[in-house]
Design an enzyme around this catalytic site. Sequence first.
Site, PDB file in Angstrom:
ATOM      1  N   LYS A  83       0.453  -0.774  -0.146  1.00 53.03           N
ATOM      2  CA  LYS A  83       0.150  -0.467   0.280  1.00 53.03           C
ATOM      3  C   LYS A  83       0.730   1.094   0.081  1.00 53.03           C
ATOM      4  O   LYS A  83       1.665   1.716   0.471  1.00 53.03           O
ATOM      5  CB  LYS A  83      -0.432   0.048   1.435  1.00 53.03           C
ATOM      6  CG  LYS A  83      -2.247   0.501   1.164  1.00 53.03           C
ATOM      7  CD  LYS A  83      -2.681   0.329   2.541  1.00 53.03           C
ATOM      8  CE  LYS A  83      -4.491   1.190   2.912  1.00 53.03           C
ATOM      9  NZ  LYS A  83      -5.209   1.220   4.087  1.00 53.03           N
TER      10      LYS A  83
HETATM   11  C1  E4P Z   1      -8.377   1.733   3.519  1.00 52.70           C
HETATM   12  O1  E4P Z   1      -7.141   1.162   3.376  1.00 52.70           O
HETATM   13  C2  E4P Z   1      -7.806   2.640   4.860  1.00 52.70           C
HETATM   14  O2  E4P Z   1      -7.440   1.676   5.416  1.00 52.70           O
HETATM   15  C3  E4P Z   1      -9.454   2.667   5.566  1.00 52.70           C
HETATM   16  O3  E4P Z   1     -10.688   2.469   5.265  1.00 52.70           O
HETATM   17  C4  E4P Z   1      -9.109   4.271   6.386  1.00 52.70           C
HETATM   18  O4  E4P Z   1     -10.943   4.704   6.966  1.00 52.70           O
HETATM   19  P1  E4P Z   1     -11.046   5.238   8.290  1.00 52.70           P
HETATM   20  O5  E4P Z   1     -11.023   6.837   7.333  1.00 52.70           O
HETATM   21  O6  E4P Z   1     -12.126   4.969   8.654  1.00 52.70           O
HETATM   22  O7  E4P Z   1      -9.640   5.661   8.939  1.00 52.70           O
END
Ligand code: E4P
Length: 217
Positions: A83
């Site tokens: 990522k």
């Molecule tokens: C996605 O890969 C992220 O880890 C996640 O969906 C972020 O979510 P949040 O905005 O609730 O922290």
Amino acid sequence: MKFFVDTAEIDAIAELHDLGMVDGVTTNPSLIMKSGRDILEVTKEICDLVDGPVSAEVVSLEADDMIAEGRKLAKIADNIAVKVPLTWAGLKTCKILSDEGHMVNVTLCFSANQALLAAKSGATFISPFIGRLDDINIDGMELIADIRDIYDNYGFETQILAASIRTVNHISDAAKIGADVITAPPGVIKKLADHPLTDAGLAAFMKDWAKTGQKIL
Ligand code: E4P
């Protein structure tokens, strides 16, 4: 539609995995912090449990370091998706790691143009953050629809991974638009089964069943 679970909590992943609801997992530095676990150890455990893509995020900001971190994370297991953030350094990392055959999830996407760049750099997944856009009064779901249109217009194969999901409606709306994947916290996925009419109907059936005096087992 594929369901990824947005957590680094092994027990929560295992519970949904047993129900056949886990097609993959996403983590990020905040989720690793919340788990209190070592990133390499917990990511390995998740990869051993789940067959599908497991996103593990780089934390350097410069491309050379990101690439090195990505290669190290990719060594954890074959189902790692590295990522990277949607910055030029992240896109460069995406291009290089994708060319090497690794899955790459480009995260922190907040605009259609950013999603276009991620697709051009060979991303396996683009992660538009719905909830964080909603938080600042911008319709996150509109972004999912725009990216769907753009990717379909040009036949980009990058999968739309709707992220920052906060509600069950986010999931059904993303499904209607045609997002390829959603990633949601375990609690939101578990809420998908809830409906007050199901509860009321079941209570009525149980009441009538008791009156019959019968047993099945
Ligand atoms: C996605 O890969 C992220 O880890 C996640 O969906 C972020 O979510 P949040 O905005 O609730 O922290």
